[in-house]
Design a protein around this motif. Sequence first.
Motif, PDB file in Angstrom:
ATOM      1  N   HIS A  73       0.853  -1.184   0.000  1.00 37.21           N
ATOM      2  CA  HIS A  73       0.000   0.000   0.000  1.00 37.21           C
ATOM      3  C   HIS A  73       0.890   1.235   0.000  1.00 37.21           C
ATOM      4  O   HIS A  73       1.784   1.360   0.825  1.00 37.21           O
ATOM      5  CB  HIS A  73      -0.881  -0.034   1.246  1.00 37.21           C
ATOM      6  N   CYS A  74       0.649   2.147  -0.922  1.00 42.10           N
ATOM      7  CA  CYS A  74       1.452   3.373  -0.963  1.00 42.10           C
ATOM      8  C   CYS A  74       0.856   4.379   0.014  1.00 42.10           C
ATOM      9  O   CYS A  74      -0.295   4.775  -0.121  1.00 42.10           O
ATOM     10  CB  CYS A  74       1.506   3.956  -2.368  1.00 42.10           C
ATOM     11  N   LYS A  75       1.669   4.767   0.990  1.00 41.02           N
ATOM     12  CA  LYS A  75       1.172   5.692   2.014  1.00 41.02           C
ATOM     13  C   LYS A  75       1.024   7.095   1.442  1.00 41.02           C
ATOM     14  O   LYS A  75       0.302   7.924   1.984  1.00 41.02           O
ATOM     15  CB  LYS A  75       2.135   5.711   3.197  1.00 41.02           C
ATOM     16  N   ASN A  76       1.725   7.362   0.367  1.00 42.56           N
ATOM     17  CA  ASN A  76       1.666   8.707  -0.214  1.00 42.56           C
ATOM     18  C   ASN A  76       0.418   8.939  -1.062  1.00 42.56           C
ATOM     19  O   ASN A  76      -0.255   9.934  -0.900  1.00 42.56           O
ATOM     20  CB  ASN A  76       2.924   8.951  -1.043  1.00 42.56           C
ATOM     21  N   CYS A  77       0.101   7.996  -1.964  1.00 40.47           N
ATOM     22  CA  CYS A  77      -1.020   8.254  -2.884  1.00 40.47           C
ATOM     23  C   CYS A  77      -2.157   7.256  -2.727  1.00 40.47           C
ATOM     24  O   CYS A  77      -3.212   7.418  -3.340  1.00 40.47           O
ATOM     25  CB  CYS A  77      -0.535   8.286  -4.332  1.00 40.47           C
ATOM     26  N   GLY A  78      -1.984   6.218  -1.920  1.00 43.69           N
ATOM     27  CA  GLY A  78      -3.091   5.300  -1.646  1.00 43.69           C
ATOM     28  C   GLY A  78      -3.239   4.143  -2.617  1.00 43.69           C
ATOM     29  O   GLY A  78      -4.138   3.334  -2.459  1.00 43.69           O
ATOM     30  N   HIS A  91       9.262   0.985  -6.100  1.00 46.01           N
ATOM     31  CA  HIS A  91       8.728   2.329  -5.928  1.00 46.01           C
ATOM     32  C   HIS A  91       7.298   2.336  -6.447  1.00 46.01           C
ATOM     33  O   HIS A  91       6.974   1.624  -7.383  1.00 46.01           O
ATOM     34  CB  HIS A  91       9.573   3.342  -6.718  1.00 46.01           C
ATOM     35  N   CYS A  92       6.469   3.175  -5.848  1.00 46.88           N
ATOM     36  CA  CYS A  92       5.086   3.277  -6.286  1.00 46.88           C
ATOM     37  C   CYS A  92       5.061   3.699  -7.755  1.00 46.88           C
ATOM     38  O   CYS A  92       5.765   4.632  -8.146  1.00 46.88           O
ATOM     39  CB  CYS A  92       4.346   4.298  -5.424  1.00 46.88           C
ATOM     40  N   VAL A  93       4.250   3.033  -8.550  1.00 45.33           N
ATOM     41  CA  VAL A  93       4.214   3.350  -9.978  1.00 45.33           C
ATOM     42  C   VAL A  93       3.623   4.732 -10.236  1.00 45.33           C
ATOM     43  O   VAL A  93       3.914   5.355 -11.239  1.00 45.33           O
ATOM     44  CB  VAL A  93       3.394   2.321 -10.796  1.00 45.33           C
ATOM     45  N   TYR A  94       2.795   5.212  -9.314  1.00 49.40           N
ATOM     46  CA  TYR A  94       2.140   6.506  -9.539  1.00 49.40           C
ATOM     47  C   TYR A  94       2.951   7.693  -9.053  1.00 49.40           C
ATOM     48  O   TYR A  94       2.993   8.721  -9.697  1.00 49.40           O
ATOM     49  CB  TYR A  94       0.778   6.545  -8.844  1.00 49.40           C
ATOM     50  N   CYS A  95       3.545   7.550  -7.853  1.00 51.36           N
ATOM     51  CA  CYS A  95       4.170   8.740  -7.271  1.00 51.36           C
ATOM     52  C   CYS A  95       5.656   8.544  -7.009  1.00 51.36           C
ATOM     53  O   CYS A  95       6.291   9.412  -6.442  1.00 51.36           O
ATOM     54  CB  CYS A  95       3.426   9.146  -6.004  1.00 51.36           C
ATOM     55  N   SER A  96       6.209   7.423  -7.409  1.00 43.49           N
ATOM     56  CA  SER A  96       7.630   7.082  -7.294  1.00 43.49           C
ATOM     57  C   SER A  96       8.144   7.064  -5.841  1.00 43.49           C
ATOM     58  O   SER A  96       9.332   7.095  -5.616  1.00 43.49           O
ATOM     59  CB  SER A  96       8.506   7.955  -8.199  1.00 43.49           C
TER      60      SER A  96
HETATM   61 ZN   LIG Z   1       2.108   6.268  -4.522  1.00 41.00          ZN
END
Ligand SMILES: [Zn+2]
Length: 363
Positions: A73-78, A91-96
């Motif tokens: 779960h990405c804590k930055n963008c959900g 790394h999160c694919v959306y917000c790196s």
């Molecule tokens: Zn993210």
Amino acid sequence: MEPSIQKTELKKPCVNCGAELKYKPGTTNISCEYCGHEESINIDGNGFAELELYPYLKEMGAQKHSEEISMLHCKNCGANQHVEENYKSLHCVYCSMPLIIEDAYIEDWILPGAVLPFQIEKQKSFLIFQKWVSKLWCAPTKLKKASLDPQFTKGLYLPYWTFDAQLSAFYTGQRGEYYYETRRVRNAQGKMVSQRVRKTRWYPASGRVSGFVDDTLIEASKQKAGRIPTKIAHWNLKKLQPFNSGFLSGFVTEKYTIPLKQGHLSAKGEAERIAKRWCRQDIGGDTQRVTSMNMSLSDETFKHILLPVYISAYRYKGKEYNFYINGENGTISGTRPYSFWKIFSAVVFGVIIIAILVFLAQG
Ligand SMILES: [Zn+2]
Ligand SMILES: [Zn+2]
């Protein structure tokens, strides 16, 4: 019904060198990046599992086609992401933002019924991205550099719900037919002129429409990082394959965050729009009014499907930028930063040229 949660996630090692086999875009094979060994993915000959909707609208866990997957779960963008193969850092694919592997947890999910496997190789996606960036006007040099770095681009399977249903609707309304009248009016110059005016005669109409609503596609995930641009969100669903986790290896899979129930409501809204359109066609005439409609859906089924995109997440001056490439057909779309200094120097350059021209003209 017995809860039957199973695991289909299998990591396949290469028979020659032991490396993990990854899905090879455009094929139905998994292959070894190191020695080139390929194996074909066993595709279920029974086609897609269209699931009956109502049992799945109840509590999760009691359904046949659900299982457990490990989620990050990405804590930055959900965003909720799942990676099929073993990995060290991610790394999160959306917000790196870096994802912490220790934070991975097991969750239930409704198994995808079908997947549209990547048709475009990662290497090709870099080329598409680079070509696009090189054409950008006044883009920061850092961005152009980023486009050369493959670690910024990742292949992601996006979750969607699709719904099928038999639609039937009774309606009442009115059929409008146009006719024209000529009247005399004063124009802007104060002269009397004749003008043709369109008018509508209304007739009562009522009836029943019915038909099959096939593959209503509903987004199953929503992130803060933004939506997938409509420009790239068109896939040829004829290329869907029965789900097999082999297609996921080497890519990131996002878990749906929009529950089936909510997806179903959106699909119902879409069915209503379709029903209205059918009513209007049924009414005929030049224009139509639908005053009441009573729609019902039956034999409702759904599928959870996965569709391919390449995403490049890029940070520039604290702001997030995303570029998207459709993993099936290569369409690209993205938001972009402008370089202040590039624009500034272009303006200064322009001013100097004008000054020189003015100077020459005077001399
Ligand atoms: Zn993210
Ligand atoms: Zn190998």
